[in-house]
Motif scaffolding. Structure first.
Motif, PDB file in Angstrom:
ATOM      1  N   ALA A 203       6.730  10.370  16.323  1.00 45.76           N
ATOM      2  CA  ALA A 203       6.063   9.380  15.467  1.00 45.76           C
ATOM      3  C   ALA A 203       4.574   9.663  15.518  1.00 45.76           C
ATOM      4  N   ASN A 204       4.014  10.095  14.397  1.00 42.24           N
ATOM      5  CA  ASN A 204       2.564  10.330  14.317  1.00 42.24           C
ATOM      6  C   ASN A 204       1.956   9.323  13.348  1.00 42.24           C
ATOM      7  N   GLU A 205       0.967   8.595  13.811  1.00 38.30           N
ATOM      8  CA  GLU A 205       0.310   7.562  12.995  1.00 38.30           C
ATOM      9  C   GLU A 205       1.325   6.633  12.330  1.00 38.30           C
TER      10      GLU A 205
ATOM     11  N   ASP B 280       0.402   2.502  14.286  1.00 40.42           N
ATOM     12  CA  ASP B 280      -0.833   1.826  13.867  1.00 40.42           C
ATOM     13  C   ASP B 280      -0.616   0.995  12.611  1.00 40.42           C
ATOM     14  N   ALA B 281       0.419   1.345  11.834  1.00 41.10           N
ATOM     15  CA  ALA B 281       0.688   0.638  10.574  1.00 41.10           C
ATOM     16  C   ALA B 281       1.683  -0.504  10.754  1.00 41.10           C
ATOM     17  N   VAL B 282       2.209  -0.668  11.965  1.00 44.91           N
ATOM     18  CA  VAL B 282       3.144  -1.775  12.201  1.00 44.91           C
ATOM     19  C   VAL B 282       2.319  -3.022  12.537  1.00 44.91           C
TER      20      VAL B 282
ATOM     21  N   VAL C 214      12.839   7.672   9.257  1.00 46.60           N
ATOM     22  CA  VAL C 214      12.687   6.227   9.096  1.00 46.60           C
ATOM     23  C   VAL C 214      11.484   5.992   8.196  1.00 46.60           C
ATOM     24  N   GLU C 215      11.749   5.539   6.991  1.00 50.89           N
ATOM     25  CA  GLU C 215      10.689   5.417   5.971  1.00 50.89           C
ATOM     26  C   GLU C 215      11.081   4.312   5.003  1.00 50.89           C
ATOM     27  N   THR C 216      10.166   3.380   4.774  1.00 48.27           N
ATOM     28  CA  THR C 216      10.474   2.278   3.869  1.00 48.27           C
ATOM     29  C   THR C 216      10.023   2.538   2.438  1.00 48.27           C
TER      30      THR C 216
ATOM     31  N   ALA D 223       8.433   5.940  -2.696  1.00 52.26           N
ATOM     32  CA  ALA D 223       7.539   6.989  -3.183  1.00 52.26           C
ATOM     33  C   ALA D 223       7.382   8.074  -2.117  1.00 52.26           C
ATOM     34  N   LEU D 224       7.208   7.662  -0.862  1.00 52.13           N
ATOM     35  CA  LEU D 224       7.043   8.660   0.205  1.00 52.13           C
ATOM     36  C   LEU D 224       8.369   9.341   0.537  1.00 52.13           C
ATOM     37  N   ARG D 225       9.489   8.622   0.410  1.00 50.60           N
ATOM     38  CA  ARG D 225      10.790   9.282   0.587  1.00 50.60           C
ATOM     39  C   ARG D 225      10.927  10.439  -0.405  1.00 50.60           C
TER      40      ARG D 225
ATOM     41  N   ALA E 176      -3.298  14.221  11.101  1.00 53.78           N
ATOM     42  CA  ALA E 176      -3.318  15.515  11.803  1.00 53.78           C
ATOM     43  C   ALA E 176      -2.415  16.578  11.164  1.00 53.78           C
ATOM     44  N   PRO E 177      -1.162  16.232  10.775  1.00 49.93           N
ATOM     45  CA  PRO E 177      -0.335  17.284  10.162  1.00 49.93           C
ATOM     46  C   PRO E 177      -0.939  17.809   8.870  1.00 49.93           C
ATOM     47  N   GLU E 178      -1.730  16.967   8.190  1.00 56.30           N
ATOM     48  CA  GLU E 178      -2.360  17.376   6.928  1.00 56.30           C
ATOM     49  C   GLU E 178      -3.628  18.190   7.187  1.00 56.30           C
TER      50      GLU E 178
ATOM     51  N   TYR F 219       0.811  -1.217   0.000  1.00 60.28           N
ATOM     52  CA  TYR F 219       0.000   0.000   0.000  1.00 60.28           C
ATOM     53  C   TYR F 219       0.846   1.270   0.000  1.00 60.28           C
ATOM     54  N   TYR F 220       1.834   1.336   0.898  1.00 59.40           N
ATOM     55  CA  TYR F 220       2.625   2.566   1.008  1.00 59.40           C
ATOM     56  C   TYR F 220       3.658   2.701  -0.115  1.00 59.40           C
ATOM     57  N   MET F 221       3.866   1.641  -0.882  1.00 57.25           N
ATOM     58  CA  MET F 221       4.857   1.708  -1.961  1.00 57.25           C
ATOM     59  C   MET F 221       4.272   2.349  -3.214  1.00 57.25           C
TER      60      MET F 221
ATOM     61  N   LEU G 287       9.624   8.725  12.754  1.00 62.83           N
ATOM     62  CA  LEU G 287       9.239   7.408  12.234  1.00 62.83           C
ATOM     63  C   LEU G 287       8.026   7.584  11.328  1.00 62.83           C
ATOM     64  N   GLY G 288       8.095   7.103  10.107  1.00 64.89           N
ATOM     65  CA  GLY G 288       6.962   7.151   9.179  1.00 64.89           C
ATOM     66  C   GLY G 288       6.492   8.559   8.872  1.00 64.89           C
ATOM     67  N   PRO G 289       7.326   9.381   8.220  1.00 62.42           N
ATOM     68  CA  PRO G 289       6.983  10.804   8.028  1.00 62.42           C
ATOM     69  C   PRO G 289       5.942  11.101   6.943  1.00 62.42           C
ATOM     70  N   GLY G 290       5.414  10.099   6.257  1.00 65.82           N
ATOM     71  CA  GLY G 290       4.348  10.360   5.274  1.00 65.82           C
ATOM     72  C   GLY G 290       4.794  11.329   4.196  1.00 65.82           C
ATOM     73  N   ARG G 291       4.067  12.427   4.060  1.00 63.42           N
ATOM     74  CA  ARG G 291       4.405  13.448   3.064  1.00 63.42           C
ATOM     75  C   ARG G 291       5.528  14.376   3.512  1.00 63.42           C
TER      76      ARG G 291
HETATM   77  N1  SAH Z   1       3.323  10.483   9.988  1.00 59.72           N
HETATM   78  C1  SAH Z   1       2.641  10.754   8.734  1.00 59.72           C
HETATM   79  C2  SAH Z   1       2.283   9.485   7.948  1.00 59.72           C
HETATM   80  C3  SAH Z   1       1.513   8.396   8.628  1.00 59.72           C
HETATM   81  S1  SAH Z   1       1.214   7.008   7.561  1.00 59.72           S
HETATM   82  C4  SAH Z   1       1.439  11.632   8.977  1.00 59.72           C
HETATM   83  O1  SAH Z   1       1.069  11.787  10.129  1.00 59.72           O
HETATM   84  O2  SAH Z   1       0.869  12.135   8.022  1.00 59.72           O
HETATM   85  C5  SAH Z   1       2.455   5.856   8.022  1.00 59.72           C
HETATM   86  C6  SAH Z   1       3.850   6.188   7.560  1.00 59.72           C
HETATM   87  O3  SAH Z   1       4.728   5.186   8.088  1.00 59.72           O
HETATM   88  C7  SAH Z   1       4.082   6.184   6.072  1.00 59.72           C
HETATM   89  O4  SAH Z   1       5.051   7.154   5.781  1.00 59.72           O
HETATM   90  C8  SAH Z   1       4.593   4.773   5.817  1.00 59.72           C
HETATM   91  O5  SAH Z   1       5.277   4.630   4.612  1.00 59.72           O
HETATM   92  C9  SAH Z   1       5.467   4.580   7.019  1.00 59.72           C
HETATM   93  N2  SAH Z   1       5.696   3.194   7.434  1.00 59.72           N
HETATM   94  C10 SAH Z   1       4.763   2.254   7.642  1.00 59.72           C
HETATM   95  N3  SAH Z   1       5.311   1.111   8.101  1.00 59.72           N
HETATM   96  C11 SAH Z   1       6.633   1.362   8.197  1.00 59.72           C
HETATM   97  C12 SAH Z   1       7.754   0.589   8.619  1.00 59.72           C
HETATM   98  N4  SAH Z   1       7.595  -0.657   9.045  1.00 59.72           N
HETATM   99  N5  SAH Z   1       8.963   1.167   8.603  1.00 59.72           N
HETATM  100  C13 SAH Z   1       9.118   2.448   8.202  1.00 59.72           C
HETATM  101  N6  SAH Z   1       8.099   3.217   7.788  1.00 59.72           N
HETATM  102  C14 SAH Z   1       6.878   2.684   7.780  1.00 59.72           C
END
Ligand code: SAH
Length: 351
Positions: A151-153, A156-158, A115-117, A120-122, A51-53, A35-37, A84-88
Motif C-alpha cells: 500500500a503506497n499513499e 493517508d486518504a482514509v 482494492v480500489e473504489t 475511473a482509476l480501475r 513515488a511510483p510515478e 475526488y478520486y471518482m 490497496l489504492g493502486p492509483g494508475r
Molecule cells: N498507490 C498509488 C495511488 C495513491 S492515491 C500511487 O502511489 O500512485 C490513493 C489511491 O487509493 C487511489 O487509487 C484511490 O482511488 C484509492 N482509495 C482511496 N480511498 C480508498 C478506499 N477507502 N478504498 C479503496 N481505495 C481507496
C-alpha cells in the motif's frame, strides 16, 4: 456552487455539524462527485506525483522485496498479491515486470487483487496491468490465504477524526455552517483522550480497522505487508489534515471534491492495530533508508549507464526526489508486518 458542496451544506443544515471523517469520506469517495471518482489526479498535469510515478526504480525495488518475501514465505505456489489504492496501476506494473524477470514462478503463483473504489482509476489500472486481475471495494472480499500486500499513499486518504482539548475538556473538530458558508468548529466530544490543552489529536478508526484486518490475515496464513506513506513512526499531537490541488495547498473547505484531502499517517497506531490482531510488526524505516538499503543508487546507476546526459540528469533528480532527506526521503516512512514466526524482512531490523 459545486454539487458536492451544496449536498454537504444541505446535510449540515438538516443534521447539524459534520465530523471530519464523514466530510473527508464524501470529498474523496462520493460515488459521483468524490475526488478520486473524477478521473486521474496524478502526474505533472494533475494535483500531485507519487513515488511510483517519479521513477520505475521505486516499483522495481519493491518488486524485488516482494520476491524475497515470497521466498521467506516458503515459495507458496498460490498467493494473493494485494495492493490497496493502486492509483494508475504503475506500482503493480513495475512489481510484476521485475518479479517476472527475477522469478517467473512468482508470477505464476500470484493472484493479483486490487482494492480500489474509483471506477475511473480501475479503468486506468486495467489498461496498465492488463487482464487476470480482480478488483475489490475493500480488503474484506479479497480471498483469504497466503498474501503479499503493498500500500503506497493509500492510508493517508482514509478518513480521520480530530480532537482538541480546550479548558481541560475534549472537543471534536467538525464542519458547520456560518452565513451559509462551510466553517470549522468544535463540538463536545463523545470519546476521551489524553493530551494537553490546545493540542490537536488525530484519530483514524477507519485506518485502524483496515490495519486490524491486515493483521488478522497475517496471523491466519503466511504473509507480509509493506505500507508506505507520509507520516510519523511515533504518535504525536498535531493537525496534519491537508488539501492539495495542482501541486499546492488549499483550504480543506475550498471546493469539496476538487482537492486531494489527506493527513499524515500515524504508523504507531497502524502498527498497534496490526500487532493487536496477531501480526508481527517490524520497526519502521524512512523511505530514504529503505530505498538506499534496497539498492536505489545502484539501480539508478544501471539505468544511467545506458542513458544520454539529459536522461542521466533526470535520473539524478528522481533519486533525490525519492530518497533526498529534504524531499520524500525522510517525510515518507515504510513499515512492514509479517505473520508471526516469519523472518524479519530485509532491510527491516538491519542495524
Ligand atoms: N498507490 C498509488 C495511488 C495513491 S492515491 C500511487 O502511489 O500512485 C490513493 C489511491 O487509493 C487511489 O487509487 C484511490 O482511488 C484509492 N482509495 C482511496 N480511498 C480508498 C478506499 N477507502 N478504498 C479503496 N481505495 C481507496
Amino acid at each position: 456552487m459545486l454539487p458536492l458542496e451544496r449536498l454537504i451544506r444541505e446535510m449540515i443544515a438538516a443534521e447539524g455539524p459534520m465530523r471530519l471523517d464523514r466530510y473527508m469520506g464524501l470529498c474523496l469517495g462520493h460515488p459521483e462527485h468524490g475526488y478520486y471518482m473524477q478521473g486521474d489526479p496524478f502526474g505533472a498535469e494533475g494535483d500531485f506525483i507519487t513515488a511510483p510515478e517519479v521513477s520505475q526504480a521505486f516499483g522495481e525495488l519493491i518488486g524485488i522485496w516482494c520476491v524475497a518475501a515470497w521466498q521467506a514465505m516458503g515459495l507458496p505456489d498460490r498467493f494473493s498479491l494485494v495492493e490497496l489504492g493502486p492509483g494508475r496501476g504503475t506500482l503493480m506494473t513495475d512489481i510484476l515486470r521485475t518479479a517476472g524477470k527475477a522469478a517467473p514462478d512468482f508470477i505464476r503463483a500470484a493472484q493479483v487483487n486490487l482494492v480500489e473504489t474509483s471506477p475511473a482509476l480501475r479503468a486506468c489500472q486495467a489498461k496498465a496491468i492488463g487482464t487476470g486481475v480482480s478488483w475489490h471495494d475493500a480488503l474484506t472480499t479479497v480471498p483469504h490465504g497466503s498474501m503479499i500486500l503493498v500500500a503506497n499513499e493509500f492510508f493517508d486518504a482514509v478518513p480521520i477524526r480530530q480532537f482538541e482539548k480546550r479548558d481541560g475538556r475534549l472537543h471534536e473538530r467538525v464542519i458547520g455552517l456560518r452565513d451559509n458558508q462551510l466553517v470549522l468548529g468544535l463540538v463536545e466530544a463523545d470519546i476521551g483522550s489524553e493530551g494537553r490543552d490546545g493540542d490537536i489529536v488525530e484519530f483514524a478508526p477507519d485506518r485502524n480497522a483496515i490495519a486490524g484486518a491486515i493483521g488478522e490475515r497475517l496471523a491466519a496464513a503466511p504473509g507480509v505487508a509493506l505500507i508506505i506513506d507520509y507520516g510519523h513512526l511515533d504518535s504525536a499531537p498535531g493537525d496534519t489534515l491537508q488539501a492539495i490541488r495542482a501541486h499546492g495547498f488549499v483550504s480543506i473547505l475550498d471546493g469539496p471534491g476538487r482537492a486531494d484531502l489527506t493527513s499524515h499517517v500515524d504508523f504507531a497506531a497502524l502498527g498497534r492495530a496490526m500487532a493487536n490482531a496477531g501480526a508481527t510488526v517490524h520497526p519502521g524505516l524512512t523511505q530514504r533508508a529503505f530505498l538506499l538499503a534496497m539498492g536505489l543508487e545502484q539501480r539508478m546507476a544501471m539505468l544511467a549507464a545506458r542513458a544520454d546526459l539529459a536522461t542521466q540528469a533526470i535520473l539524478e533528480r528522481q533519486t533525490s526526489r525519492l530518497a533526498g532527506a529534504d524531499q520524500m526521503g525522510n517525510l515518507f516512512k515504510v513499515v512492514s508486518a509479517t505473520s508471526p514466526g516469519l523472518a524479519t524482512p530485509y532491510p527491516f531490523g538491519r542495524r
